[in-house]
Design a protein around this motif. Sequence first.
Motif, PDB file in Angstrom:
ATOM      1  N   ARG A 147       0.819  -1.215   0.000  1.00 49.79           N
ATOM      2  CA  ARG A 147       0.000   0.000   0.000  1.00 49.79           C
ATOM      3  C   ARG A 147       0.856   1.270   0.000  1.00 49.79           C
ATOM      4  NH1 ARG A 147      -5.446  -1.040   1.054  1.00 49.79           N
ATOM      5  NH2 ARG A 147      -5.771   1.164   1.529  1.00 49.79           N
ATOM      6  N   ALA A 148       2.136   1.146  -0.402  1.00 56.39           N
ATOM      7  CA  ALA A 148       3.062   2.288  -0.401  1.00 56.39           C
ATOM      8  C   ALA A 148       3.076   2.975   0.960  1.00 56.39           C
ATOM      9  CB  ALA A 148       2.702   3.284  -1.510  1.00 56.39           C
ATOM     10  N   ALA A 149       2.974   2.182   2.023  1.00 58.56           N
ATOM     11  CA  ALA A 149       2.875   2.742   3.370  1.00 58.56           C
ATOM     12  C   ALA A 149       4.227   3.015   4.000  1.00 58.56           C
ATOM     13  CB  ALA A 149       2.078   1.792   4.271  1.00 58.56           C
ATOM     14  N   ALA A 150       5.319   2.549   3.384  1.00 60.28           N
ATOM     15  CA  ALA A 150       6.669   2.753   3.921  1.00 60.28           C
ATOM     16  C   ALA A 150       6.724   2.345   5.392  1.00 60.28           C
ATOM     17  CB  ALA A 150       7.122   4.193   3.731  1.00 60.28           C
ATOM     18  N   THR A 151       6.572   1.045   5.641  1.00 56.41           N
ATOM     19  CA  THR A 151       6.488   0.548   7.017  1.00 56.41           C
ATOM     20  C   THR A 151       7.857   0.312   7.658  1.00 56.41           C
ATOM     21  OG1 THR A 151       6.354  -1.755   6.271  1.00 56.41           O
ATOM     22  CG2 THR A 151       4.288  -0.562   6.524  1.00 56.41           C
ATOM     23  N   VAL A 152       8.919   0.776   7.017  1.00 52.00           N
ATOM     24  CA  VAL A 152      10.262   0.667   7.592  1.00 52.00           C
ATOM     25  C   VAL A 152      10.858   2.072   7.673  1.00 52.00           C
ATOM     26  CG1 VAL A 152      12.588  -0.271   7.329  1.00 52.00           C
ATOM     27  CG2 VAL A 152      10.603  -1.654   6.703  1.00 52.00           C
ATOM     28  N   GLU A 153      11.290   2.447   8.867  1.00 49.63           N
ATOM     29  CA  GLU A 153      11.916   3.753   9.091  1.00 49.63           C
ATOM     30  C   GLU A 153      13.414   3.532   9.273  1.00 49.63           C
ATOM     31  OE1 GLU A 153       9.865   7.336  11.211  1.00 49.63           O
ATOM     32  OE2 GLU A 153      10.806   6.073  12.734  1.00 49.63           O
TER      33      GLU A 153
END
Length: 366
Positions: free
Chosen positions: A78-84
Motif C-alpha cells: 500500500r506504499a505505506a513505507a512501514t520501515v523507518e
Amino acid sequence: MTTADEALAAAYAHGPGRVVEPGASPPAAAPAGPRVPLTALRGRFGAALGRLLTDVATPLRWEPWNQYNDHRSYPSARAAATVELVLEGRWVLDPVRRALVGGGTPVVDGPARIDLVRRRDRLSPGYREFGDVLTELEVGHVAAALVEHAARLGLAARAAGSTVTVAFGDVTDPVPVPPRSSGVGPRGVAADPRPLPRRVLDAVVEAVDRPPAGSPVRDDLRHRLAVRNVEGVTDGWYALEGGLRLVSPGPAVAGLAPVFGHPAGTIHVASMNLALVTTGDPAAAVAADGPDGYRALLRAAGATAQHVCAAAAGTGAFCRPARSTHDGPLEALVGAPASHALLYLLLVGRPRGAGFTYDLTPLEAR
C-alpha cells in the motif's frame, strides 16, 4: 520476550484463513526536529552514504495515474513505507525532505549503523496481525536494497537482523539504480503479450542463485518458478537449486489464477511470464535460530525478492510482489513440503507501457 511457541503461533496465524479488512492506511507523520540535508554530508564516505540513503529510501518518481504513486527502489505494501531508517540510533531519515532529523552532526566518516525500525502502525488496522508479515518482508527488501546499492557506490554493507552496517568498500564509479516497477496498472496490471526475452529469465535465476555478499538471504528457502511464453524455454514449473531445472512442463502460470487473491481486472496473473513462489519451514527455522527464526525467513524472502526486482528492472521488466493468495492451495500447487508455509509470490513480465511519471531522482544522479 517472544518464545519459540509464540513465534510459531504467529507464523501459523499468518497462513490460510487470515482476514484482511478494507480500510485506509494512516498517513506517515514527518519526523520532528532539526534537519540535516543528505547533500550536506561531507567527505567521501559522507557523500556516498547520503547518496545511498537517497537512492534507496526516498521517492524516486511520482506516478499521477497510479493508485499508489510514491515509488522508491523497493516495494511497500500500500506504499505505506512501514520501515523507518535510523542512523546510529539518533538520526531519523525524513525520506520526503531527504534529510536526517536529530540533534548534533551525523556520522560522516564511517562505518555507520542503520537500524531498520518497523512501523507496522502505518498499515491499515484491517491487516491485523498479517501486517507484521508485510512489514517483515519490507525489512528484507530495504536491507537487500542497501546492500545491493552500496556496492555500486564504493561502499560495503552487511545486514544482520534489522540492522545494516555500512563501511568503505571497493572504489567504483557510481551506477544508477535501475528504475524498479511493480507494473503499469491504471487499468489493471498485465504483462505484454509478446514473448519475454530469455535474458529476463536468466537475470531472475542469477539474482536468486547469486545474491550479493552481506544480504540477509538464507539457504533454507525453497523456490519454484512458473514460466510462460519465454523465448526458447518450455512452459512449466522449474526448481531453482543452483540453476534452472524443469520439474513439470505445462501451463504453470495459468494454474495460478484459481489461487490468486485479485481478479484479472486488478492483476492479470495468467498474463505473466514468470511467477516465483518462495516457501520456507517456520518450525525448522525457529528450532535452528530461536524465536526470531520465522521473522528471519520472511526477511530473507523479502531480500531475495528485492534482488529479483532489481534484476528484472535492469532488463526493463517489472516485478510485482504479492501476498494476496490462497496459501494452502498455492503451497500444494508447487509441491511444497507439508512443513512449509508460503512466504512470497513474485510476478514478472514486460510492461505494456511506460505510463506518465515525474522523475524525482537528484539531477546529479541522472
